[in-house]
Design a protein around this motif. Structure first.
Motif, PDB file in Angstrom:
ATOM      1  N   ASP A   1       6.294 -14.530   2.158  1.00  0.00           N
ATOM      2  CA  ASP A   1       5.711 -15.300   1.186  1.00  0.00           C
ATOM      3  C   ASP A   1       4.126 -15.157   1.390  1.00  0.00           C
ATOM      4  O   ASP A   1       3.380 -14.828   0.386  1.00  0.00           O
ATOM      5  N   ASP A   2       3.589 -15.306   2.541  1.00  0.00           N
ATOM      6  CA  ASP A   2       2.237 -14.843   2.986  1.00  0.00           C
ATOM      7  C   ASP A   2       1.618 -13.709   2.591  1.00  0.00           C
ATOM      8  O   ASP A   2       0.639 -13.496   1.847  1.00  0.00           O
ATOM      9  N   LEU A   3       2.578 -12.644   3.204  1.00  0.00           N
ATOM     10  CA  LEU A   3       1.929 -11.227   2.977  1.00  0.00           C
ATOM     11  C   LEU A   3       1.964 -10.939   1.567  1.00  0.00           C
ATOM     12  O   LEU A   3       1.123 -10.083   0.873  1.00  0.00           O
ATOM     13  N   ASN A   4       3.125 -11.392   0.523  1.00  0.00           N
ATOM     14  CA  ASN A   4       2.918 -11.152  -0.877  1.00  0.00           C
ATOM     15  C   ASN A   4       1.892 -11.834  -1.448  1.00  0.00           C
ATOM     16  O   ASN A   4       1.284 -11.110  -2.452  1.00  0.00           O
ATOM     17  N   ALA A   5       1.798 -12.874  -1.070  1.00  0.00           N
ATOM     18  CA  ALA A   5       0.325 -13.473  -1.630  1.00  0.00           C
ATOM     19  C   ALA A   5      -0.961 -13.017  -1.359  1.00  0.00           C
ATOM     20  O   ALA A   5      -1.848 -12.777  -2.099  1.00  0.00           O
ATOM     21  N   ALA A   6      -1.023 -12.451  -0.132  1.00  0.00           N
ATOM     22  CA  ALA A   6      -2.181 -11.512   0.391  1.00  0.00           C
ATOM     23  C   ALA A   6      -2.341 -10.413  -0.081  1.00  0.00           C
ATOM     24  O   ALA A   6      -3.628  -9.952  -0.704  1.00  0.00           O
ATOM     25  N   ASN A   7      -1.369  -9.637  -0.432  1.00  0.00           N
ATOM     26  CA  ASN A   7      -1.353  -8.389  -0.797  1.00  0.00           C
ATOM     27  C   ASN A   7       0.127  -7.703  -0.932  1.00  0.00           C
ATOM     28  O   ASN A   7       0.684  -7.106  -0.071  1.00  0.00           O
ATOM     29  N   VAL A   8       0.361  -7.917  -2.177  1.00  0.00           N
ATOM     30  CA  VAL A   8       1.944  -7.426  -2.389  1.00  0.00           C
ATOM     31  C   VAL A   8       2.171  -6.108  -2.251  1.00  0.00           C
ATOM     32  O   VAL A   8       3.462  -5.815  -2.117  1.00  0.00           O
ATOM     33  N   ALA A   9       1.034  -5.314  -2.801  1.00  0.00           N
ATOM     34  CA  ALA A   9       1.399  -3.928  -2.955  1.00  0.00           C
ATOM     35  C   ALA A   9       1.714  -3.598  -1.436  1.00  0.00           C
ATOM     36  O   ALA A   9       2.466  -2.412  -1.232  1.00  0.00           O
ATOM     37  N   PHE A  10       0.992  -4.034  -0.539  1.00  0.00           N
ATOM     38  CA  PHE A  10       1.107  -3.810   1.046  1.00  0.00           C
ATOM     39  C   PHE A  10       2.316  -4.241   1.512  1.00  0.00           C
ATOM     40  O   PHE A  10       3.131  -3.426   2.484  1.00  0.00           O
ATOM     41  N   ALA A  11       2.569  -5.570   1.262  1.00  0.00           N
ATOM     42  CA  ALA A  11       3.761  -6.107   1.861  1.00  0.00           C
ATOM     43  C   ALA A  11       5.175  -5.337   1.368  1.00  0.00           C
ATOM     44  O   ALA A  11       6.047  -5.941   2.045  1.00  0.00           O
ATOM     45  N   LEU A  12       5.155  -4.599   0.348  1.00  0.00           N
ATOM     46  CA  LEU A  12       6.399  -3.832   0.003  1.00  0.00           C
ATOM     47  C   LEU A  12       6.872  -2.921   1.163  1.00  0.00           C
ATOM     48  O   LEU A  12       8.046  -2.706   1.126  1.00  0.00           O
ATOM     49  N   CYS A  13       5.954  -2.458   1.896  1.00  0.00           N
ATOM     50  CA  CYS A  13       6.511  -1.501   2.787  1.00  0.00           C
ATOM     51  C   CYS A  13       7.150  -2.197   3.937  1.00  0.00           C
ATOM     52  O   CYS A  13       8.446  -1.733   3.968  1.00  0.00           O
ATOM     53  N   PRO A  14       6.983  -3.378   4.428  1.00  0.00           N
ATOM     54  CA  PRO A  14       7.873  -4.071   5.500  1.00  0.00           C
ATOM     55  C   PRO A  14       9.214  -4.677   4.589  1.00  0.00           C
ATOM     56  O   PRO A  14      10.272  -4.652   5.170  1.00  0.00           O
ATOM     57  N   MET A  15       8.956  -4.961   3.358  1.00  0.00           N
ATOM     58  CA  MET A  15      10.006  -5.464   2.678  1.00  0.00           C
ATOM     59  C   MET A  15      11.115  -4.640   2.435  1.00  0.00           C
ATOM     60  O   MET A  15      12.329  -5.148   2.607  1.00  0.00           O
TER      61      MET A  15
ATOM     62  N   THR B   1      17.257  14.624  -6.294  1.00  0.00           N
ATOM     63  CA  THR B   1      16.094  14.013  -6.455  1.00  0.00           C
ATOM     64  C   THR B   1      15.968  12.534  -6.808  1.00  0.00           C
ATOM     65  O   THR B   1      17.151  12.286  -7.699  1.00  0.00           O
ATOM     66  N   LYS B   2      15.421  11.950  -6.171  1.00  0.00           N
ATOM     67  CA  LYS B   2      15.277  10.288  -6.195  1.00  0.00           C
ATOM     68  C   LYS B   2      14.018   9.787  -6.867  1.00  0.00           C
ATOM     69  O   LYS B   2      13.223  10.566  -6.371  1.00  0.00           O
ATOM     70  N   ILE B   3      14.018   8.804  -7.949  1.00  0.00           N
ATOM     71  CA  ILE B   3      12.681   8.475  -8.332  1.00  0.00           C
ATOM     72  C   ILE B   3      12.689   6.921  -7.974  1.00  0.00           C
ATOM     73  O   ILE B   3      13.555   6.430  -7.807  1.00  0.00           O
ATOM     74  N   PHE B   4      11.135   6.470  -8.367  1.00  0.00           N
ATOM     75  CA  PHE B   4      10.831   5.166  -8.135  1.00  0.00           C
ATOM     76  C   PHE B   4      11.269   4.754  -6.560  1.00  0.00           C
ATOM     77  O   PHE B   4      11.496   3.619  -6.355  1.00  0.00           O
ATOM     78  N   ILE B   5      10.924   5.551  -5.656  1.00  0.00           N
ATOM     79  CA  ILE B   5      11.119   5.371  -4.252  1.00  0.00           C
ATOM     80  C   ILE B   5       9.971   4.707  -3.630  1.00  0.00           C
ATOM     81  O   ILE B   5       8.922   5.465  -3.391  1.00  0.00           O
ATOM     82  N   THR B   6       9.978   3.214  -3.305  1.00  0.00           N
ATOM     83  CA  THR B   6       8.900   2.619  -2.775  1.00  0.00           C
ATOM     84  C   THR B   6       8.536   2.998  -1.532  1.00  0.00           C
ATOM     85  O   THR B   6       9.517   2.996  -0.681  1.00  0.00           O
ATOM     86  N   TYR B   7       7.418   3.484  -1.195  1.00  0.00           N
ATOM     87  CA  TYR B   7       6.965   3.774   0.216  1.00  0.00           C
ATOM     88  C   TYR B   7       7.541   4.893   0.683  1.00  0.00           C
ATOM     89  O   TYR B   7       7.955   4.934   1.856  1.00  0.00           O
ATOM     90  N   GLY B   8       7.976   5.826  -0.498  1.00  0.00           N
ATOM     91  CA  GLY B   8       8.823   6.951  -0.169  1.00  0.00           C
ATOM     92  C   GLY B   8       8.091   7.883   0.819  1.00  0.00           C
ATOM     93  O   GLY B   8       8.546   8.770   1.682  1.00  0.00           O
ATOM     94  N   GLU B   9       6.755   8.003   0.869  1.00  0.00           N
ATOM     95  CA  GLU B   9       6.077   8.985   1.596  1.00  0.00           C
ATOM     96  C   GLU B   9       4.707   8.070   1.776  1.00  0.00           C
ATOM     97  O   GLU B   9       4.142   7.252   0.963  1.00  0.00           O
ATOM     98  N   HIS B  10       4.036   8.259   3.041  1.00  0.00           N
ATOM     99  CA  HIS B  10       2.851   7.555   3.286  1.00  0.00           C
ATOM    100  C   HIS B  10       2.218   7.911   4.713  1.00  0.00           C
ATOM    101  O   HIS B  10       3.011   8.692   5.560  1.00  0.00           O
TER     102      HIS B  10
ATOM    103  N   THR C   1       4.730   5.034  -5.339  1.00  0.00           N
ATOM    104  CA  THR C   1       6.322   4.986  -5.923  1.00  0.00           C
ATOM    105  C   THR C   1       6.422   6.514  -6.149  1.00  0.00           C
ATOM    106  O   THR C   1       5.683   7.122  -7.136  1.00  0.00           O
ATOM    107  N   CYS C   2       7.514   6.935  -5.347  1.00  0.00           N
ATOM    108  CA  CYS C   2       7.747   8.279  -5.121  1.00  0.00           C
ATOM    109  C   CYS C   2       8.832   8.988  -5.864  1.00  0.00           C
ATOM    110  O   CYS C   2       9.856   8.202  -5.809  1.00  0.00           O
ATOM    111  N   VAL C   3       8.475   9.994  -6.158  1.00  0.00           N
ATOM    112  CA  VAL C   3       9.450  11.074  -6.774  1.00  0.00           C
ATOM    113  C   VAL C   3       9.917  11.948  -5.574  1.00  0.00           C
ATOM    114  O   VAL C   3       8.954  12.463  -4.854  1.00  0.00           O
ATOM    115  N   MET C   4      11.113  11.656  -5.248  1.00  0.00           N
ATOM    116  CA  MET C   4      11.588  12.310  -3.736  1.00  0.00           C
ATOM    117  C   MET C   4      12.501  13.365  -3.966  1.00  0.00           C
ATOM    118  O   MET C   4      13.412  13.252  -4.553  1.00  0.00           O
TER     119      MET C   4
END
Lengths: 553, 553
Positions: free
Chosen positions: B106-120, B185-194, B251-254
């Protein structure tokens, strides 16, 4: 599926909702305008929506460059006379009903709302100059604003003066020759600078020497970018805003009089600026409502097109387009029902404006009552429908390339500018509910009560009357507390009435079947939702002030 | 006003809504987690939200570069053990209640939801591996995913297989040594690469040879970016999407197996992929609901801060901050009431998950019933509250520099991914309403009925029961037609119940007064709106299909 202007729907609404036959005898001309505007909007404006969003207006050293293709399309707009429909004949206009001009703007908004803002701003200026301009102003400026050769702007807002326009500080001092020297900074000036035209005519609110504080001390000035002698006036665009949407519409910070003072001329009497501003503003408010309608139309067509193409899952054992799934179908029908209701409400209001201009005082008062409903509800609908459009697209809706998200981004400004929707709600409960001793509002409800049949609509009319009585008896805070919910209830009631009228038209075919489905959905779902707003309309102001605002953070 | 995590509200909800004392005896530890997570989210994640949005994740030649500062902050996340709260102790987790992990998210989402998606995303994978992983997978991968050293992803969607996951085509062929060769091929893969970590563990749904069509033929595979021998696996990120929001979340195409095939290992039994996927998915759905909560919290604080600073007009003759105007105050109170209700609903659901894990089967079933409510309603609330936040900011809300629009852009994905909200509504009426012969749903309503006192809430409970009975008796199309409205009614009922419980806590001070005001506003305005949805919940499917979808364009 390319965007198509809803000509059949427009004509139907003009006939059955506006009763355009009472405003003009020339039905062929009505068709010609609708068809011509549709061809123009589809052919010239719509193809530029994507580049307008992606590239946007760009500022450099005081100049604003529009995206590629905009200059040519604007020239075609001027040459086609698309801004002249409802303007007065003695200023080079066609003198047709304002509601026809509204249909043209509806198309342009749907095709490319960021671009359509340029002529939209001129319309308010045209009206202000028609009513308050001197003979010279009407001769030297009005025809060129009407044609579109010289677009016009509205300069109200300053950093400290937004909704509270009376707080503005821009100064005007007399030059002694009838002209004035203007100094000050204006923000959020739509199309304050661009390269579409040789000149731009700024209508600027300012304060004359010794003017009293607040709105009573405000005067309106005409301040052209290029002076009559061909020299550049002392005004410039300092920067443009980086915004959520309408990227092609330059939102300018304008600085007047950095050197000797910008030269301007009074429009209307000194310290009569607020009345002139409201003349501009009322026009602009109805036109902003039309932005909601246009964007909703574009988003609906876009979503239906996608939902017919995109196949996922099965229904009744058959592979199905997503449009066949009940919840997606519900979203599409909701989008269509809301869009048609909003268009009906807006066109109806313009029809009342036309009747008012022809001398019908009750119609003029009804237009005044309807203005906040059109501005607020149609723009809320624009956002809701655009958001549903994103949802129908699923993950693709969140990817910018499909364009679904652009509709949502573009739509989101309309509930804010030209008086926030909260200001509209305050206007409804503060002024319009009591207009003509309450007769203007009550007459509207009485008229629609004679026609509505659906039980939910009748129940909503009951709820609106109860809420109206209660708000009229309430203190100011209490009225404000319930104002927004009440506004939505009223708008849904009028929209539902006008939809039901269309659903009763006898005939066959998909078009009429869709009208019936839209009205039935509206009565089954949207009207009960509006009845559910009665709680909010009766909200106790005490509750709002029971805690400090800071405790809500 | 910098963002502050709502530690007091979280602790209060944990005490009074979740009754955390039944889940852990260590109240000091609860405080320590809440305070530590708040300091981390405020200090490390929140400062990166702006650059994350403005710069975003950037793709080049298969690699994804995160914005400046993200690598360091992610390292701090791993070192602080913030992903380990609720993970099992034998995998290096802390074994604390999931609801505490939820508070951290909840805290991480409020602070920076785009970043919090990685641990989510890792959290879903952790659960799937816990339940279905082999001993080797639990030894070699799970602890590193738990710590965050190797983040994990979920690979479900393909171009033709979105909501209809059974249509996926990615193939898996056995190598004969226990490993599999994956191609697709997979699409819409959140944090598929970084570039946040040395390795990324992909959980990939694929179809084994001779697998039946549809969801029954799907298996789940663990496919690491870096193989155990240190070589690069045959998979790559082909591109990333240009999105409306969450720009820092790639948001990756893998593409798997462009050369010899990507090497992977089965997780769970062959063709048992759907059950494993639902394990991941249920976790993810609750967590996506928390995104709505977190964004709503951030938007509310942001708007209250602005409304206290921005002065416009007067109230009772005094110059006023806009927070003092009744309609603005209404928006702020609505934002707070919806945010608190959504947090209460979400935390309550996590509390039921915890009880379910401890062996309470009724609680587990209740968590299942609540999951679609949390996912759909909390994400809808995220959008509504963020949009209200834009409105409170007026024109400044539309200008990107204030950040108000970012909340809206970030919020808009949550109703779409991890099963659109329409899919959630279908799940509620299709599966959850009948779970345990209907006892799971009915038990929830019966329990809250024993506690609720406010008349509108009781009326809503009545309306929910009527609608539930009617939907249970209905055909599939009819159930779907009313599903979304019904879901919202149910969520508001549960939210209103939990708010009322908090409002009854005896004591003084601004915090409790705000709880009472939030509950009172909810009952006065939001609950009647939900009752107004009963029309939509009873929508006739015939109406939806009374016209062809194409006629709605």
């Amino acid at each position: 599926m390319p965007f198509r202007c809803p000509v059949e729907d427009q004509r139907f609404i003009l006939d059955h909702v506006v009763r355009i036959g009472e405003l003009t005898n020339d039905g062929d001309l009505v068709d010609a305008v609708l068809e011509g505007a549709a061809a123009f909007a589809e052919g010239e404006y719509a193809p530029l929506a994507k580049v307008g969003d992606a590239v946007g207006a760009r500022w450099s050293d005081g100049a604003v460059t529009m995206p590629e293709g905009f200059r040519e399309a604007y020239r075609a707009f001027v040459e086609g006379g698309w801004g002249t429909i409802a303007a007065p004949e003695d200023a080079g206009g066609q003198g047709l009903p304002t509601v026809l001009g509204a249909a043209v703007m509806d198309d342009l908004n749907a095709a490319n709302v960021a671009f359509a803002l340029c002529p939209m701003l001129s319309m308010g200026a045209i009206e202000a100059l028609e009513v308050y301009g001197t003979e010279e102003q009407k001769r030297d400026y009005l025809p060129r604003i009407v044609s579109g050769e010289w677009p016009a702007t509205m300069n109200l807002t300053e950093p400290q003066a937004g909704s509270d326009v009376g707080a503005l500080k821009t100064r005007a001092e007399p030059n002694g020759d009838g002209s004035w020297r203007i100094r000050g900074t204006k923000i959020f000036i739509t199309y304050g600078e661009h390269d579409l035209a040789e000149n731009i005519i700024h209508l600027v609110l300012a304060r004359t020497p010794d003017a009293p504080a607040g709105t009573k001390g405000i005067s309106l000035f005409l301040v052209p970018k290029i002076l009559p002698d061909g020299s550049r006036n002392d005004l410039r665009c300092v920067s443009i805003e980086h915004k959520l949407g309408i990227h092609a519409s330059p939102t300018c910070v304008m600085s007047y009089g950095d050197e000797d003072g910008a030269t301007g001329w009074l429009v209307g009497p000194e310290m009569g600026g607020m009345r002139a501003m409201f003349t501009m503003m009322n026009n602009a408010r109805l036109n902003v409502g039309l932005q909601g309608v246009g964007i909703a139309e574009a988003a609906t067509q876009h979503a239906v097109g996608y939902a017919l193409e995109r196949r996922q899952g099965a229904r009744a054992g058959q592979a199905a387009a997503i449009a066949d799934h009940a919840d997606v179908r519900r979203m599409l029908l909701r989008m269509r029902a809301l869009t048609t209701a909003a268009r009906s409400l807006a066109y109806y209001a313009f029809g009342q404006v036309d009747r008012g201009r022809a001398g019908d005082r009750a119609a003029a008062a009804r237009a005044d009552v309807l203005t906040p409903l059109v501005k607020a509800w149609c723009t809320d609908i624009g956002c809701e429908v655009a958001s549903l459009g994103v949802q129908v697209h699923g993950g693709m809706g969140y990817v910018e390339e499909t364009g679904a998200a652009r509709h949502l981004r573009d739509a989101r400004i309309a509930p804010i500018y030209e008086g926030t929707n909260g200001i509209q709600a305050a206007d409804l409960v503060g002024r319009k509910l009591g207009l003509d001793g309450g007769l203007a509002f009550d007459g509207l409800v009485a008229d629609l009560r004679e026609e509505i049949l659906a039980k939910p609509l009748v129940a909503l009319a009951d709820a609106v009357e109860v809420a109206a009585a209660s708000l009229r008896a309430a203190e100011a805070d209490e009225r404000q507390a319930g104002s927004y919910a009440f506004l939505t209830m009223c708008a849904v009631l009028v929209g539902g009435w006008l939809l039901e009228r269309q659903a009763r038209v006898v005939g066959e075919g998909a078009f009429l079947a869709t009208k019936r489905a839209a009205s039935a959905y509206f009565n089954a779902a949207v009207v009960p939702e509006a009845i559910g707003l009665a709680g909010g309309a009766g909200l106790a102001a005490d509750l709002l002030y029971s805690v400090e605002a800071g405790a809500l953070a």
